[in-house]
Design a protein around this motif. Structure first.
Motif, PDB file in Angstrom:
ATOM      1  N   MET A 109      27.354  30.215  47.808  1.00 27.10           N
ATOM      2  CA  MET A 109      26.897  30.370  49.163  1.00 27.10           C
ATOM      3  C   MET A 109      27.925  29.970  50.031  1.00 27.10           C
ATOM      4  SD  MET A 109      23.628  29.506  51.588  1.00 27.10           S
ATOM      5  CE  MET A 109      22.464  30.368  50.411  1.00 27.10           C
ATOM      6  N   SER A 110      28.356  30.434  50.895  1.00 29.32           N
ATOM      7  CA  SER A 110      29.608  30.052  51.631  1.00 29.32           C
ATOM      8  C   SER A 110      29.421  28.667  52.394  1.00 29.32           C
ATOM      9  CB  SER A 110      29.850  31.212  52.983  1.00 29.32           C
ATOM     10  OG  SER A 110      30.906  30.564  53.849  1.00 29.32           O
ATOM     11  N   ASN A 111      30.288  28.062  52.633  1.00 30.71           N
ATOM     12  CA  ASN A 111      30.302  26.683  53.220  1.00 30.71           C
ATOM     13  C   ASN A 111      30.235  26.787  54.780  1.00 30.71           C
ATOM     14  OD1 ASN A 111      30.139  25.168  50.799  1.00 30.71           O
ATOM     15  ND2 ASN A 111      32.514  25.167  50.931  1.00 30.71           N
ATOM     16  N   GLU A 112      30.369  28.063  55.310  1.00 28.06           N
ATOM     17  CA  GLU A 112      30.155  28.278  56.758  1.00 28.06           C
ATOM     18  C   GLU A 112      28.786  27.914  57.465  1.00 28.06           C
ATOM     19  OE1 GLU A 112      31.648  32.188  56.820  1.00 28.06           O
ATOM     20  OE2 GLU A 112      33.833  31.463  57.347  1.00 28.06           O
ATOM     21  N   PRO A 113      28.870  27.407  58.484  1.00 27.04           N
ATOM     22  CA  PRO A 113      27.363  27.154  58.996  1.00 27.04           C
ATOM     23  C   PRO A 113      26.496  28.547  59.065  1.00 27.04           C
ATOM     24  CG  PRO A 113      28.993  26.174  60.399  1.00 27.04           C
ATOM     25  CD  PRO A 113      29.788  26.884  59.478  1.00 27.04           C
ATOM     26  N   LEU A 114      25.072  28.678  58.861  1.00 27.45           N
ATOM     27  CA  LEU A 114      24.428  29.845  58.983  1.00 27.45           C
ATOM     28  C   LEU A 114      24.531  30.421  60.247  1.00 27.45           C
ATOM     29  CD1 LEU A 114      22.274  31.492  57.604  1.00 27.45           C
ATOM     30  CD2 LEU A 114      20.584  30.109  58.740  1.00 27.45           C
ATOM     31  N   ALA A 115      24.764  29.729  61.462  1.00 29.38           N
ATOM     32  CA  ALA A 115      24.865  30.463  62.711  1.00 29.38           C
ATOM     33  C   ALA A 115      26.022  31.224  62.715  1.00 29.38           C
ATOM     34  CB  ALA A 115      24.900  29.391  63.940  1.00 29.38           C
ATOM     35  N   TYR A 116      27.185  30.723  62.182  1.00 33.23           N
ATOM     36  CA  TYR A 116      28.414  31.527  62.197  1.00 33.23           C
ATOM     37  C   TYR A 116      28.548  32.752  60.991  1.00 33.23           C
ATOM     38  CZ  TYR A 116      33.506  32.368  61.251  1.00 33.23           C
ATOM     39  OH  TYR A 116      34.628  33.180  61.269  1.00 33.23           O
ATOM     40  N   ARG A 117      27.834  32.423  59.939  1.00 29.30           N
ATOM     41  CA  ARG A 117      27.733  33.721  58.977  1.00 29.30           C
ATOM     42  C   ARG A 117      26.782  34.807  59.676  1.00 29.30           C
ATOM     43  NH1 ARG A 117      26.044  29.732  55.531  1.00 29.30           N
ATOM     44  NH2 ARG A 117      23.981  30.452  55.093  1.00 29.30           N
ATOM     45  N   MET A 118      25.802  34.546  60.410  1.00 28.78           N
ATOM     46  CA  MET A 118      24.841  35.521  60.895  1.00 28.78           C
ATOM     47  C   MET A 118      25.062  36.040  61.872  1.00 28.78           C
ATOM     48  SD  MET A 118      22.643  35.659  58.651  1.00 28.78           S
ATOM     49  CE  MET A 118      21.584  37.030  59.807  1.00 28.78           C
ATOM     50  N   ARG A 119      26.521  35.742  62.598  1.00 25.34           N
ATOM     51  CA  ARG A 119      26.962  36.421  63.809  1.00 25.34           C
ATOM     52  C   ARG A 119      27.113  38.198  63.592  1.00 25.34           C
ATOM     53  NH1 ARG A 119      32.087  33.456  65.470  1.00 25.34           N
ATOM     54  NH2 ARG A 119      30.630  32.252  66.462  1.00 25.34           N
ATOM     55  N   PRO A 120      26.528  38.770  64.403  1.00 24.11           N
ATOM     56  CA  PRO A 120      26.572  40.065  64.304  1.00 24.11           C
ATOM     57  C   PRO A 120      27.831  40.929  64.112  1.00 24.11           C
ATOM     58  CG  PRO A 120      25.874  39.484  66.487  1.00 24.11           C
ATOM     59  CD  PRO A 120      25.874  38.213  65.759  1.00 24.11           C
ATOM     60  N   GLN A 121      27.601  41.972  63.361  1.00 25.79           N
ATOM     61  CA  GLN A 121      28.978  42.641  63.008  1.00 25.79           C
ATOM     62  C   GLN A 121      29.021  43.969  63.854  1.00 25.79           C
ATOM     63  OE1 GLN A 121      31.173  41.375  60.541  1.00 25.79           O
ATOM     64  NE2 GLN A 121      29.519  39.677  60.741  1.00 25.79           N
ATOM     65  N   THR A 122      28.073  44.455  64.557  1.00 24.73           N
ATOM     66  CA  THR A 122      28.186  45.363  65.321  1.00 24.73           C
ATOM     67  C   THR A 122      27.168  45.375  66.529  1.00 24.73           C
ATOM     68  OG1 THR A 122      26.499  46.736  64.460  1.00 24.73           O
ATOM     69  CG2 THR A 122      28.463  47.023  63.325  1.00 24.73           C
ATOM     70  N   ILE A 123      27.496  46.035  67.397  1.00 23.92           N
ATOM     71  CA  ILE A 123      26.477  45.877  68.626  1.00 23.92           C
ATOM     72  C   ILE A 123      25.052  46.361  68.399  1.00 23.92           C
ATOM     73  CG2 ILE A 123      28.195  46.040  70.392  1.00 23.92           C
ATOM     74  CD1 ILE A 123      27.692  48.943  71.067  1.00 23.92           C
ATOM     75  N   ASP A 124      24.992  47.206  67.429  1.00 26.25           N
ATOM     76  CA  ASP A 124      23.415  47.331  67.158  1.00 26.25           C
ATOM     77  C   ASP A 124      22.457  46.327  66.585  1.00 26.25           C
ATOM     78  OD1 ASP A 124      23.446  50.325  67.918  1.00 26.25           O
ATOM     79  OD2 ASP A 124      24.363  50.693  66.229  1.00 26.25           O
ATOM     80  N   GLU A 125      23.499  45.102  66.189  1.00 28.38           N
ATOM     81  CA  GLU A 125      22.723  43.819  65.572  1.00 28.38           C
ATOM     82  C   GLU A 125      22.552  42.921  66.645  1.00 28.38           C
ATOM     83  OE1 GLU A 125      25.062  42.442  62.218  1.00 28.38           O
ATOM     84  OE2 GLU A 125      25.083  44.540  61.344  1.00 28.38           O
ATOM     85  N   ILE A 126      22.964  43.154  68.008  1.00 31.13           N
ATOM     86  CA  ILE A 126      22.730  42.034  69.149  1.00 31.13           C
ATOM     87  C   ILE A 126      21.442  41.932  69.161  1.00 31.13           C
ATOM     88  CG2 ILE A 126      23.128  41.709  71.366  1.00 31.13           C
ATOM     89  CD1 ILE A 126      25.827  41.189  69.801  1.00 31.13           C
ATOM     90  N   ALA A 127      20.856  40.793  69.299  1.00 29.97           N
ATOM     91  CA  ALA A 127      19.407  40.473  69.593  1.00 29.97           C
ATOM     92  C   ALA A 127      19.417  40.276  71.262  1.00 29.97           C
ATOM     93  CB  ALA A 127      19.009  38.938  68.817  1.00 29.97           C
ATOM     94  N   GLY A 128      18.376  40.991  71.992  1.00 25.45           N
ATOM     95  CA  GLY A 128      18.398  40.529  73.254  1.00 25.45           C
ATOM     96  C   GLY A 128      19.637  41.271  74.118  1.00 25.45           C
ATOM     97  N   GLN A 129      19.714  40.804  75.316  1.00 19.92           N
ATOM     98  CA  GLN A 129      20.591  41.208  76.110  1.00 19.92           C
ATOM     99  C   GLN A 129      20.634  42.761  76.370  1.00 19.92           C
ATOM    100  OE1 GLN A 129      21.719  38.685  77.514  1.00 19.92           O
ATOM    101  NE2 GLN A 129      21.614  37.081  75.926  1.00 19.92           N
ATOM    102  N   LYS A 130      19.444  43.264  76.546  1.00 21.34           N
ATOM    103  CA  LYS A 130      19.321  44.860  76.599  1.00 21.34           C
ATOM    104  C   LYS A 130      19.966  45.308  78.101  1.00 21.34           C
ATOM    105  CE  LYS A 130      17.142  45.215  72.813  1.00 21.34           C
ATOM    106  NZ  LYS A 130      18.081  45.522  71.425  1.00 21.34           N
ATOM    107  N   HIS A 131      19.908  44.414  79.018  1.00 19.85           N
ATOM    108  CA  HIS A 131      20.295  44.942  80.211  1.00 19.85           C
ATOM    109  C   HIS A 131      22.099  45.018  80.093  1.00 19.85           C
ATOM    110  CE1 HIS A 131      20.914  40.349  80.142  1.00 19.85           C
ATOM    111  NE2 HIS A 131      21.692  40.517  81.211  1.00 19.85           N
ATOM    112  N   VAL A 132      22.643  44.390  79.367  1.00 22.20           N
ATOM    113  CA  VAL A 132      24.244  44.321  79.015  1.00 22.20           C
ATOM    114  C   VAL A 132      24.598  45.451  77.958  1.00 22.20           C
ATOM    115  CG1 VAL A 132      26.260  43.317  78.386  1.00 22.20           C
ATOM    116  CG2 VAL A 132      24.258  42.185  79.874  1.00 22.20           C
TER     117      VAL A 132
END
Length: 428
Positions: free
Chosen positions: A1-24
């Protein structure tokens, strides 16, 4: 497993993976459609920490496949910007993501502006500060979009946590983790709208948990312990901090005791007792005012007690002060009247001081015509004290009204006196 933090690894790769922010970036928005069609306008993303500004920028780059460079304005210099510009000449359009853009100085901005203007650089600036206060107007004018991202809901964050638990490549999906829905939702709630905090909390919890027969078992006690350590949302002196102060005052003004105490709690958790005390004292005169004049001294006493006690005990007198102000009668008439008078002066509505009001404590005052003043204390009016009908405003402003009394609390009595005195002025 990568040593990078989970929050960094889970960064969305496309705009379809964005959670929330539906108004934007919801599928029905113009922004979503533009990006799906490969068009990325320069933009400013404004919002609190952890709401997804960086994630959105990376997702936009991942969706469009355009060259992408990320810089932080606290560390980047003029040379870094020049390097991005040089790359753009070779590769074509480059998305430059500039975090904390409000930290860029004028020289750095001047280096950047022409290239944003001619389209060789697509600028995505991110800031936790209000861009209309803290971002240079020249930058703002060249950004076609200024989007405010909102804090994620607990439901949005829970989706991210579930995604992290299931993803075998970027997340924790290769591990067998026994975690309940209640535990996961408690983490989502504790993150207070901050996705980064939520994912960091999940990662810390998993790796602090014990393992039995190859299964990582998450215990309630561990979750509760780590949740209690999650920091309060908002940085001292940032926009969110000032928004908390504003929300506190508006809640008191609106007589919503529970909301006011909620915002007070947030502010005290940030630990800046001085700024909170100052705002409470202002509120006691600005929003309670003449309707309950005793509140100002009582709030001052509470503030002085809080300063002597220090936190955490300081919260006790301050809580009393907030509840008192919420439930008190309210009036802004005095300072509104002063503001009206000041506005009048700025508009040039001034005049000469009447001669009988001018200083007479020197020889020769009478020779200048400084006489005729009648001493009110020598003219008693019932139990009111002294009053005499004479002119006080400049001649060209006679009849001007700034003060409009509010018949609330103690000011109701003052309003009656004011109206009676106004009536006296018209009597011969």
């Amino acid at each position: 497993m990568s040593n990078e933090p989970l929050a960094y690894r889970m960064r969305p790769q496309t705009i379809d993976e964005i959670a929330g922010q539906k108004h934007v970036i919801g599928k029905d928005t113009a922004m979503y459609k533009m990006i799906q069609n490969g068009h990325v306008p320069s933009m400013l993303l404004y919002g609190d920490p952890g709401v997804g500004k960086t994630s959105l920028a990376f997702a936009i780059a991942g969706t469009t496949k355009l060259p992408f460079v990320a810089l932080n304005a606290t560390k980047a210099g003029k040379k870094d910007v020049e390097d991005v510009v040089a790359d753009a000449r070779i590769t074509g359009k480059v998305i430059l993501f500039l975090d904390e853009i409000h930290r860029f100085n004028k020289l750095q901005q001047d280096t950047l502006l022409p290239h944003v203007e001619n389209g060789s650089i697509i600028l995505i600036g991110a800031t936790t500060e209000n861009p209309f206060h803290d971002v240079n107007p020249a930058i703002r004018s060249r950004c076609g979009e200024i989007k405010q991202l909102t804090r994620l809901t607990s439901e949005d964050i829970d989706v991210l946590l579930q995604r992290a638990l299931l993803d075998p490549v970027k997340g924790l999906g290769k591990m067998k983790i026994a975690i309940t829905d209640e535990q996961r939702k408690k983490m989502a709630d504790a993150a207070n709208g901050d996705a980064r905090k939520a994912l960091t909390l999940l990662e810390s919890t998993v790796f602090a948990s014990s393992e039995e027969d190859g299964i990582t078992i998450v215990e309630d006690a561990l979750v509760n312990s780590l949740v209690d350590r999650v920091g309060v949302f908002g940085d001292k002196k940032g926009s969110h901090y000032y928004n908390l102060l504003s929300a506190l005052q508006k809640s008191v003004r609106g007589s919503d005791t529970d909301a006011a105490l909620y915002y007070l709690a947030h502010l005290l958790e940030n630990g800046d007792l001085v700024a909170v005390s100052r705002r409470l004292l202002v509120m006691s005169y600005e929003d309670i005012g003449l309707a309950n004049p005793s509140v100002g001294p009582q709030v001052l006493a509470a503030i002085q007690s809080a300063e002597r006690l220090g936190l955490p005990e300081a919260r006790i007198p301050l809580a009393n002060a907030v509840v008192l102000m919420c439930l008190s009668e309210k009036s802004n008439s005095a300072y509104a009247a002063l503001d009206a008078a000041m506005a009048s002066i700025h508009q040039g509505k001034t005049g000469a001081i009447p001669s009988h009001l001018k200083d007479t404590h020197y020889a020769g005052a009478k020779d200048l015509g400084h006489e005729g003043y009648i001493y009110p204390h020598n003219h008693k009016v019932g139990t009111f004290g002294g009053w005499v009908n004479q002119t006080y405003l400049p001649d060209n402003l006679i009849g001007t009204k700034y003060y409009e009394p509010i018949e609330a609390g103690e000011e109701k009595r003052l309003a009656a006196i004011y109206k009676r005195l106004e009536k006296f002025k018209t009597e011969k």
